[in-house]
Design an enzyme around this catalytic site. Sequence first.
Site, short mmCIF file in Angstrom:
data_model
loop_
_atom_site.label_atom_id
_atom_site.label_comp_id
_atom_site.label_asym_id
_atom_site.label_seq_id
_atom_site.Cartn_x
_atom_site.Cartn_y
_atom_site.Cartn_z
N GLU A 179 -34.08 31.94 -19.68
CA GLU A 179 -34.63 31.38 -18.74
C GLU A 179 -35.92 30.41 -19.31
O GLU A 179 -37.00 30.82 -18.84
CB GLU A 179 -35.35 32.36 -17.76
CG GLU A 179 -34.03 32.99 -17.13
CD GLU A 179 -34.50 34.04 -15.98
OE1 GLU A 179 -35.74 34.47 -15.82
OE2 GLU A 179 -33.88 34.08 -14.81
N GLU A 375 -26.36 35.84 -15.61
CA GLU A 375 -27.08 36.72 -14.81
C GLU A 375 -26.70 36.29 -13.36
O GLU A 375 -26.58 35.24 -13.13
CB GLU A 375 -28.55 36.51 -15.04
CG GLU A 375 -29.07 37.12 -16.00
CD GLU A 375 -30.79 36.93 -16.17
OE1 GLU A 375 -31.09 37.36 -15.08
OE2 GLU A 375 -31.18 37.10 -17.26
C1 BGP Z 1 -34.23 36.99 -14.36
C2 BGP Z 1 -34.44 37.74 -15.97
C3 BGP Z 1 -34.14 39.03 -15.81
C4 BGP Z 1 -33.94 39.85 -14.91
C5 BGP Z 1 -33.70 38.99 -13.55
C6 BGP Z 1 -33.69 39.77 -12.22
O1 BGP Z 1 -35.65 36.25 -14.13
O2 BGP Z 1 -33.99 36.63 -16.93
O3 BGP Z 1 -34.84 39.57 -17.05
O4 BGP Z 1 -34.83 40.68 -14.62
O5 BGP Z 1 -34.31 37.89 -13.62
O6 BGP Z 1 -35.07 39.78 -11.81
P1 BGP Z 1 -35.82 41.05 -11.35
O7 BGP Z 1 -35.76 41.91 -12.41
O8 BGP Z 1 -37.34 40.59 -11.16
O9 BGP Z 1 -35.20 41.70 -9.88
#
Ligand code: BGP
Length: 477
Positions: A179, A375
């Site tokens: 990201e 993701e």
């Molecule tokens: C993205 C990241 C992850 C992850 C995901 C979910 O921004 O790449 O590392 O954690 O989001 O977000 P969160 O953990 O805040 O729910």
Amino acid sequence: MGFPNGFMWGGATAANQCEGGIFEGGRGLANVDVCPAGADRSAVITGHKKMLAMDDAHTYPAAEAVDQYHHFREDLRLFAEMGFQVYRLSIAWTRIFPNGDEEQPNEEGLRFYEQMFQECKKYGIRPLVTICHFDCPIGLIQKCGGWRSREMIGYYLRLCKVLFERYREYVTHWLTFNEINMILHAPFLGAGIVFEEGEDEKEEERVKYQAAHHELIASALAVKMAHEINPANQVGCMFAAGSAYPYSCRPQDVWEALKTGQENYFFVDVQARGAYPSYAVRRLKAKGIYPHMEPEDAQILRQSPVDFIAFSYYNSRCIAAPGSTQEEAEGNLFRSVKNPYLDCSDWGWPIDPLGIRITLNEVYDRYQKPLFIVENGLGARDQPDAQGQIEDDYRIAYLREHIRAMKAAVEEDGVDLMGYTAWGCVDLVSASTGEMKKRYGFIYVDKHDDGSGTLARSRKKSFGWYQKVIASNGEVL
Ligand code: BGP
């Protein structure tokens, strides 16, 4: 038709959110370790509260996380049982270079990932490796201010060289930065940047784009190096996606949404097309924050575009022109307004399955390169029932609808999609909140926000569901 043969199904994690073991194996401390859970987290990850060490007043969930450091064999066994063909994981930079600037890598850290890759190989699971998932060694933040400094490029490439050479026989799929656009929203998390007293908003913007420029150069040089070391290597960029919808058809809203989209695509425009897009050049110059560049930079960017484009998708965003009185929405650290047509998760993130199809089309139209969804998932509270089972039908419903929309993008719209890795396939610590109770997994981990729990793994209902999805190559949803 459906998904093509060779489509890769699997799951994704990040070292700092699942490994733990931060004081083991000679590992050094990184920015991701010192982001506390609780009220101060937001100020720390945005670079507005300096925290370069742990203190007694805070808790640090990354320290143990779900202890994959000691449970990786078990986790991989469960992934294999689900039928994973790919596992996206990240390297903790400070396991390999504890301070960041050592000449020689830490053998114990290298061994750890080697064992992980050997285990993957045993099950026929292809590793997709994020070289940097938000990590920045504290040693380098102290030495040069993190990605503010161009010196970081050399340290990052030192890491890349070691990884590409050492894991040549195990890894052919790489992502340079997780990201990368998150640098604009969470600069300490994304780039180890802490703002100093006296740095006003404009200076903060300048610093972020300068740091982004360093990461973009580092990324391009990493692509080049990966290809030189092993021509079979395929390297992708990775950004937080989610189309920016105009709040209404009022042209001012449409214009604002378009600009928000450009801000988000800026990084990929550079990484996929090999040059700064003209809108960025003009706007950054007009604001007086155009990054300093070396004469060779244009050539570096031009010569090594990425092979594929990876992204995370959790939700779309809804954008209104400035001055709008619309209610703000939550969602992956981005500001947007509430979309009245969408329901939200327990954490206020909009749920928009059609948005994944829209985003896939938008990204594919823009770049015409293979895409990879690395993701996607639903962060939710899971409560074991009297039998200790987790009936996470809400997660199944979320994933089913998203996969269905993704399938339509492939089948009906002709989007070239390499694979899909569901986020947080084993429960892990949330990046935005530091919570354990925001769970994404098919595999439940008995670990709680107060630090208690046995770390035992168990299968949720979604585990068996995803197993069937994979076995049928996305036909049985
Ligand atoms: C993205 C990241 C992850 C992850 C995901 C979910 O921004 O790449 O590392 O954690 O989001 O977000 P969160 O953990 O805040 O729910």
